[in-house]
Scaffold this motif. Sequence first.
Motif, PDB file in Angstrom:
ATOM      1  N   LEU A   3       0.829  -1.078   0.134  1.00 41.54           N
ATOM      2  CA  LEU A   3       0.010   0.009  -0.092  1.00 41.54           C
ATOM      3  C   LEU A   3       0.806   1.326  -0.109  1.00 41.54           C
ATOM      4  CD1 LEU A   3      -3.098  -0.900   2.221  1.00 41.54           C
ATOM      5  CD2 LEU A   3      -2.760  -1.244  -0.146  1.00 41.54           C
ATOM      6  N   GLY A   4       2.008   1.276   0.538  1.00 42.13           N
ATOM      7  CA  GLY A   4       2.901   2.382   0.670  1.00 42.13           C
ATOM      8  C   GLY A   4       3.382   2.772  -0.884  1.00 42.13           C
ATOM      9  N   GLY A   5       3.592   1.797  -1.645  1.00 44.88           N
ATOM     10  CA  GLY A   5       3.922   1.889  -3.064  1.00 44.88           C
ATOM     11  C   GLY A   5       5.574   1.912  -3.122  1.00 44.88           C
ATOM     12  N   GLU A   6       6.149   1.630  -1.941  1.00 44.03           N
ATOM     13  CA  GLU A   6       7.635   1.479  -2.095  1.00 44.03           C
ATOM     14  C   GLU A   6       7.948   0.290  -0.777  1.00 44.03           C
ATOM     15  OE1 GLU A   6      10.099   4.714  -1.928  1.00 44.03           O
ATOM     16  OE2 GLU A   6      11.502   3.826  -0.927  1.00 44.03           O
ATOM     17  N   ARG A   7       8.759  -0.357  -1.013  1.00 45.52           N
ATOM     18  CA  ARG A   7       8.795  -1.514  -0.141  1.00 45.52           C
ATOM     19  C   ARG A   7       9.758  -0.849   1.144  1.00 45.52           C
ATOM     20  NH1 ARG A   7      11.636  -6.333  -1.398  1.00 45.52           N
ATOM     21  NH2 ARG A   7      10.055  -7.543  -0.004  1.00 45.52           N
ATOM     22  N   TYR A   8       9.376  -1.183   2.341  1.00 42.55           N
ATOM     23  CA  TYR A   8       9.808  -0.881   3.474  1.00 42.55           C
ATOM     24  C   TYR A   8      10.126   0.931   3.674  1.00 42.55           C
ATOM     25  CZ  TYR A   8      10.945  -5.648   3.453  1.00 42.55           C
ATOM     26  OH  TYR A   8      10.774  -6.875   3.649  1.00 42.55           O
ATOM     27  N   LYS A   9       9.212   1.451   2.922  1.00 44.92           N
ATOM     28  CA  LYS A   9       9.122   2.990   3.082  1.00 44.92           C
ATOM     29  C   LYS A   9       8.610   3.272   4.580  1.00 44.92           C
ATOM     30  CE  LYS A   9       6.358   6.048   1.217  1.00 44.92           C
ATOM     31  NZ  LYS A   9       5.577   6.546  -0.328  1.00 44.92           N
ATOM     32  N   MET A  10       7.370   2.439   4.700  1.00 43.74           N
ATOM     33  CA  MET A  10       7.022   2.787   6.296  1.00 43.74           C
ATOM     34  C   MET A  10       7.437   1.091   6.844  1.00 43.74           C
ATOM     35  SD  MET A  10       3.283   4.246   5.696  1.00 43.74           S
ATOM     36  CE  MET A  10       2.832   3.128   4.352  1.00 43.74           C
ATOM     37  N   VAL A  11       7.932   1.344   8.005  1.00 41.94           N
ATOM     38  CA  VAL A  11       8.318   0.211   8.761  1.00 41.94           C
ATOM     39  C   VAL A  11       7.888  -0.017  10.157  1.00 41.94           C
ATOM     40  CG1 VAL A  11      10.332  -1.271   9.320  1.00 41.94           C
ATOM     41  CG2 VAL A  11      10.322   0.099   7.535  1.00 41.94           C
ATOM     42  N   THR A  12       7.113  -0.841  10.600  1.00 41.04           N
ATOM     43  CA  THR A  12       6.436  -0.910  11.790  1.00 41.04           C
ATOM     44  C   THR A  12       7.674  -0.908  12.944  1.00 41.04           C
ATOM     45  OG1 THR A  12       6.230  -3.275  11.979  1.00 41.04           O
ATOM     46  CG2 THR A  12       4.454  -2.221  11.030  1.00 41.04           C
ATOM     47  N   LYS A  13       7.098  -0.929  14.240  1.00 44.07           N
ATOM     48  CA  LYS A  13       8.177  -1.105  15.431  1.00 44.07           C
ATOM     49  C   LYS A  13       8.507  -2.343  15.640  1.00 44.07           C
ATOM     50  CE  LYS A  13       5.694  -0.153  19.799  1.00 44.07           C
ATOM     51  NZ  LYS A  13       4.540  -0.684  19.325  1.00 44.07           N
ATOM     52  N   GLU A  14       7.430  -3.312  15.166  1.00 43.88           N
ATOM     53  CA  GLU A  14       7.767  -4.525  15.315  1.00 43.88           C
ATOM     54  C   GLU A  14       8.539  -5.130  14.527  1.00 43.88           C
ATOM     55  OE1 GLU A  14       4.522  -3.171  15.616  1.00 43.88           O
ATOM     56  OE2 GLU A  14       3.803  -3.543  17.498  1.00 43.88           O
ATOM     57  N   THR A  15       8.557  -4.743  13.232  1.00 47.39           N
ATOM     58  CA  THR A  15       9.328  -5.161  12.215  1.00 47.39           C
ATOM     59  C   THR A  15      10.829  -4.709  12.619  1.00 47.39           C
ATOM     60  OG1 THR A  15       7.754  -4.872  10.565  1.00 47.39           O
ATOM     61  CG2 THR A  15      10.157  -5.295   9.755  1.00 47.39           C
ATOM     62  N   LYS A  16      11.024  -3.476  13.136  1.00 48.88           N
ATOM     63  CA  LYS A  16      12.082  -3.121  13.662  1.00 48.88           C
ATOM     64  C   LYS A  16      12.742  -3.919  14.807  1.00 48.88           C
ATOM     65  CE  LYS A  16      11.748   1.571  12.191  1.00 48.88           C
ATOM     66  NZ  LYS A  16      11.550   3.311  12.688  1.00 48.88           N
ATOM     67  N   ALA A  17      11.871  -4.450  15.575  1.00 50.27           N
ATOM     68  CA  ALA A  17      12.462  -5.160  16.749  1.00 50.27           C
ATOM     69  C   ALA A  17      12.844  -6.446  16.291  1.00 50.27           C
ATOM     70  CB  ALA A  17      11.311  -5.094  17.886  1.00 50.27           C
ATOM     71  N   LEU A  18      12.127  -7.181  15.254  1.00 50.85           N
ATOM     72  CA  LEU A  18      12.454  -8.356  15.017  1.00 50.85           C
ATOM     73  C   LEU A  18      13.691  -8.539  14.305  1.00 50.85           C
ATOM     74  CD1 LEU A  18      11.147 -11.295  14.244  1.00 50.85           C
ATOM     75  CD2 LEU A  18      10.467 -10.245  12.159  1.00 50.85           C
ATOM     76  N   LEU A  19      14.066  -7.226  13.611  1.00 52.27           N
ATOM     77  CA  LEU A  19      15.237  -7.182  12.609  1.00 52.27           C
ATOM     78  C   LEU A  19      16.476  -6.800  13.870  1.00 52.27           C
ATOM     79  CD1 LEU A  19      14.339  -5.073   9.584  1.00 52.27           C
ATOM     80  CD2 LEU A  19      14.860  -7.616   9.944  1.00 52.27           C
ATOM     81  N   ARG A  20      16.119  -6.364  14.745  1.00 53.76           N
ATOM     82  CA  ARG A  20      17.332  -6.123  15.835  1.00 53.76           C
ATOM     83  C   ARG A  20      17.273  -7.264  16.700  1.00 53.76           C
ATOM     84  NH1 ARG A  20      14.197  -1.498  17.775  1.00 53.76           N
ATOM     85  NH2 ARG A  20      14.553   0.144  16.436  1.00 53.76           N
ATOM     86  N   GLY A  21      16.704  -8.329  16.312  1.00 55.00           N
ATOM     87  CA  GLY A  21      16.869  -9.548  17.466  1.00 55.00           C
ATOM     88  C   GLY A  21      16.066  -9.646  18.689  1.00 55.00           C
ATOM     89  N   GLU A  22      15.311  -8.394  18.686  1.00 56.99           N
ATOM     90  CA  GLU A  22      14.397  -8.603  19.973  1.00 56.99           C
ATOM     91  C   GLU A  22      13.430  -9.623  20.470  1.00 56.99           C
ATOM     92  OE1 GLU A  22      13.259  -4.382  20.328  1.00 56.99           O
ATOM     93  OE2 GLU A  22      15.526  -3.663  19.912  1.00 56.99           O
ATOM     94  N   TYR A  23      13.056 -10.521  19.190  1.00 61.84           N
ATOM     95  CA  TYR A  23      12.377 -11.604  19.319  1.00 61.84           C
ATOM     96  C   TYR A  23      13.047 -12.794  19.547  1.00 61.84           C
ATOM     97  CZ  TYR A  23       8.215  -8.591  18.359  1.00 61.84           C
ATOM     98  OH  TYR A  23       7.259  -7.429  18.260  1.00 61.84           O
ATOM     99  N   GLY A  24      14.160 -12.721  19.278  1.00 60.72           N
ATOM    100  CA  GLY A  24      15.014 -14.033  19.243  1.00 60.72           C
ATOM    101  C   GLY A  24      16.165 -14.035  18.128  1.00 60.72           C
ATOM    102  N   ARG A  25      16.710 -15.382  18.003  1.00 59.88           N
ATOM    103  CA  ARG A  25      17.409 -15.406  16.760  1.00 59.88           C
ATOM    104  C   ARG A  25      16.872 -15.846  15.760  1.00 59.88           C
ATOM    105  NH1 ARG A  25      19.962 -19.735  19.018  1.00 59.88           N
ATOM    106  NH2 ARG A  25      21.376 -18.771  20.217  1.00 59.88           N
ATOM    107  N   LEU A  26      16.815 -15.038  14.619  1.00 59.47           N
ATOM    108  CA  LEU A  26      16.084 -15.627  13.319  1.00 59.47           C
ATOM    109  C   LEU A  26      16.717 -16.530  12.707  1.00 59.47           C
ATOM    110  CD1 LEU A  26      16.021 -11.819  12.407  1.00 59.47           C
ATOM    111  CD2 LEU A  26      14.007 -13.283  12.887  1.00 59.47           C
ATOM    112  N   PRO A  27      16.121 -17.469  12.136  1.00 54.37           N
ATOM    113  CA  PRO A  27      16.572 -18.835  11.550  1.00 54.37           C
ATOM    114  C   PRO A  27      17.459 -18.486  10.440  1.00 54.37           C
ATOM    115  CG  PRO A  27      14.080 -18.992  11.842  1.00 54.37           C
ATOM    116  CD  PRO A  27      14.596 -17.471  12.081  1.00 54.37           C
ATOM    117  N   ALA A  28      17.573 -17.491   9.566  1.00 49.77           N
ATOM    118  CA  ALA A  28      18.306 -17.601   8.513  1.00 49.77           C
ATOM    119  C   ALA A  28      18.751 -15.951   8.684  1.00 49.77           C
ATOM    120  CB  ALA A  28      17.476 -17.555   7.187  1.00 49.77           C
ATOM    121  N   PRO A  29      19.984 -15.489   7.849  1.00 55.65           N
ATOM    122  CA  PRO A  29      20.519 -14.051   7.890  1.00 55.65           C
ATOM    123  C   PRO A  29      19.360 -13.241   7.267  1.00 55.65           C
ATOM    124  CG  PRO A  29      22.069 -15.946   6.862  1.00 55.65           C
ATOM    125  CD  PRO A  29      20.891 -16.391   7.047  1.00 55.65           C
ATOM    126  N   VAL A  30      19.444 -12.110   7.677  1.00 54.69           N
ATOM    127  CA  VAL A  30      18.441 -11.040   7.128  1.00 54.69           C
ATOM    128  C   VAL A  30      19.043 -10.396   5.859  1.00 54.69           C
ATOM    129  CG1 VAL A  30      17.655  -8.454   7.893  1.00 54.69           C
ATOM    130  CG2 VAL A  30      17.813 -10.462   9.581  1.00 54.69           C
TER     131      VAL A  30
END
Length: 466
Positions: free
Chosen positions: A357-384
């Motif tokens: 809907l934003g017309g551009e990927r990751y132009k708008m980023v939720t705080k949850e997506t940011k937290a996920l990428l910062r490792g705040e939910y735990g170790r991600l299965p694969a590299p980001v």
Amino acid sequence: MPKVGITDTILRDGHQSQAATRMKFSQMEPMLEKLDKVGYYSLECWGGATFDSCLRFLNEDPWERLRKLRKAMPNTKLQMLLRGQNLLGYKHYSDDVVEFFVKKAVENGIDIIRCFDALNDLRNMQTAVTATKKYGGKAEVAMSYTISDVHTEDYFVKLAADIQKMGADLICIKDMANLLLPYSAYSLIKRMKKETDLPIVLHTHDTTGTGAMTLLKAIEAGADVVDTCISALGNGTSQPTTESMVATLQGTEYDTGLDLVALTEIAAYFRKVAEELTNEGWRDPARVLATDANTLIYQVPGGMLSNLIGQLKQANAMDKYYDVLAEVPRVRKDCGLPPLVTPTSQIVGTQAVMNILGGERYKMVTKETKALLRGEYGRLPAPVDPEVKKKCIGDDKVITHRPADDIPPELDKYREEIRDYYQQEEDVLSYAMFPQVAPKFFQYRQAAQLQVDNTMLNKGEMTMPV
Ligand code: CO
């Protein structure tokens, strides 16, 4: 001793998957004695969304519900679903809160705690598992099943071995999206049986129409317990039906030993409950029982599809449905391939909607997506994806330790905050899970108690102090 155990989900996942978790205790109560006599391996009856639903929609104290279930079913193991360090909420809790929650769940009647983590990061489940065993419960550790470049059969076999090492009593394959196909289940469970000694439990759904076939192949491979649901709320988005599975296995080496006649009596009662839930608008039989092939193609869990539709309708953008559906696996890959289950399903789904809907990927980023990428939910299965990471969180620090290590003890703070409402120790936990919703319930409870006092006063059953 029956060869295959059955866990019935009619009191939890059945109505969570088909009727927005709206079954009230009063609708369960008339059948509890009969359910208790069936001889199930266990009854899943608490946790998941039931806790939230009790407080938010049904004006029921979830702890009181548990105590009543325990009292009515003294002979059957009661089981709950717990999101590891998130407990039943949507964030990580400190270890003292996790331990106290588990203690209270066991004290109030839970026998088996099925614990899972959206990222399969075992560090996020260790505190709950250790506490479960400390307080006398059985710790069942679930692997959130998904398919991806990293989520291969080898991955899950290794994960199962690690789960055994962490001290679990049972291992569950939690196939929330019904992606585990019959022959893959056979092959995976054969290997798990060879490489671990623990009982193996399979939880799947029937969203893609393959659920019962998957359970059958799993049983042939040696699964010890399978989850099914009494037919009134079985199949479709829920679990394959109990009666069909019991009948299929009858007289074979896998016989469950359960009485089909008793089960059909229970089903007849719950059909009326299902009808009530349908009439109240919580259950759409055509939708919940439809076979959904999109899930097989896009690997998007059924529950997530309805969330996406909701978000798109709100934005008046239903024409973008298939674009969003195709964006989901891309976002998932960018973010290190998390399995899609609460809360990662919401995080990835919402981000996919924003990207389209934003017309551009990751132009708008939720705080949850940011937290996920910062490792705040735990170790991600694969590299980001490095570019996505740069665009979303820049040079923010990414943590590699267990997220809850950063959370100081919180229990005393929660206790202090709800002092005015405090009626039982468990209230602190209800508040910790749902800080906005629980106080409203506590107010309702106070008002209801006041009303009872007044009625008794008017009837002369209670005398004023003189
Ligand atoms: Co489920």
